[in-house]
Design a protein around this motif. Structure first.
Motif, PDB file in Angstrom:
ATOM      1  N   LEU A  33      -4.090  12.523  -5.674  1.00 17.75           N
ATOM      2  CA  LEU A  33      -4.252  11.165  -5.924  1.00 17.75           C
ATOM      3  C   LEU A  33      -4.233  10.904  -7.420  1.00 17.75           C
ATOM      4  O   LEU A  33      -3.862   9.791  -7.989  1.00 17.75           O
ATOM      5  N   TRP A  82      -4.671   9.850   1.375  1.00 20.79           N
ATOM      6  CA  TRP A  82      -5.218   8.608   0.300  1.00 20.79           C
ATOM      7  C   TRP A  82      -4.350   7.375   0.617  1.00 20.79           C
ATOM      8  O   TRP A  82      -3.240   7.753   1.257  1.00 20.79           O
ATOM      9  N   THR A  83      -4.652   6.327   0.240  1.00 26.10           N
ATOM     10  CA  THR A  83      -4.129   5.191   0.101  1.00 26.10           C
ATOM     11  C   THR A  83      -4.178   4.441  -1.141  1.00 26.10           C
ATOM     12  O   THR A  83      -5.394   4.450  -1.911  1.00 26.10           O
ATOM     13  N   VAL A  84      -3.428   3.731  -1.683  1.00 20.62           N
ATOM     14  CA  VAL A  84      -3.721   3.114  -3.078  1.00 20.62           C
ATOM     15  C   VAL A  84      -2.979   1.594  -2.816  1.00 20.62           C
ATOM     16  O   VAL A  84      -1.820   1.632  -2.380  1.00 20.62           O
ATOM     17  N   GLU A  85      -3.890   0.535  -2.928  1.00 21.74           N
ATOM     18  CA  GLU A  85      -3.162  -0.532  -2.984  1.00 21.74           C
ATOM     19  C   GLU A  85      -2.770  -1.244  -4.318  1.00 21.74           C
ATOM     20  O   GLU A  85      -3.341  -1.112  -5.279  1.00 21.74           O
ATOM     21  N   HIS A  91      -1.542   3.822 -11.312  1.00 22.77           N
ATOM     22  CA  HIS A  91      -2.111   2.597 -10.692  1.00 22.77           C
ATOM     23  C   HIS A  91      -1.776   1.587 -11.626  1.00 22.77           C
ATOM     24  O   HIS A  91      -1.947   0.388 -11.045  1.00 22.77           O
ATOM     25  N   TYR A 103       0.942   5.289   0.391  1.00 23.18           N
ATOM     26  CA  TYR A 103      -0.177   6.158   1.248  1.00 23.18           C
ATOM     27  C   TYR A 103       0.464   7.452   1.442  1.00 23.18           C
ATOM     28  O   TYR A 103       1.882   7.470   1.304  1.00 23.18           O
ATOM     29  N   THR A 109       0.810  -1.377  -0.012  1.00 24.11           N
ATOM     30  CA  THR A 109       0.051   0.037   0.143  1.00 24.11           C
ATOM     31  C   THR A 109       0.947   1.200  -0.027  1.00 24.11           C
ATOM     32  O   THR A 109       1.800   1.259   0.993  1.00 24.11           O
TER      33      THR A 109
END
Length: 112
Positions: free
Chosen positions: A106, A56-59, A111, A22, A20
């Protein structure tokens, strides 16, 4: 093997676990911190001596991919990285080299 997986280089190569990326904001210091974790942000920041807000978080499917995106963002925002931050500013938390003087939208996170 365990030592290699726990070193920064070892973690940055891991493709067997989710990662993750973040961004958090620390209001008292007026700084943002970009980081990667294989845990939750709360677990990763449990030693942070200041209150923070998760921006924000992005996995990512792998820890390696999360570290690659973190590196790309740090290069893109190199002029916004804080330098000469005193040890202990974050309490016992690690990551004083991950501090920025601005937020990262973000929409800037790739991604893929």
């Amino acid at each position: 093997c365990v030592q290699d997986n726990n070193s920064w280089g070892g973690r940055a190569r891991r493709t067997d676990i989710v990662g993750t990326l973040y961004l958090i904001y620390i209001p008292l210091l007026n700084v943002w911190k970009l980081g990667v974790t294989k845990h939750t942000v709360e677990e990763r920041q449990k030693e942070l001596s200041h209150e923070y807000e998760i921006v924000w978080t992005v996995e990512f499917t792998t820890l390696k991919a999360a570290y690659a995106e973190e590196t790309r963002l740090f290069r893109e925002y190199k002029d916004n990285r804080l330098k000469g931050v005193p040890k202990g500013l974050l309490g016992k938390a690690k990551g004083i080299t991950e501090l920025l003087n601005c937020s990262i939208p973000l929409t800037k996170v790739s991604h893929s």
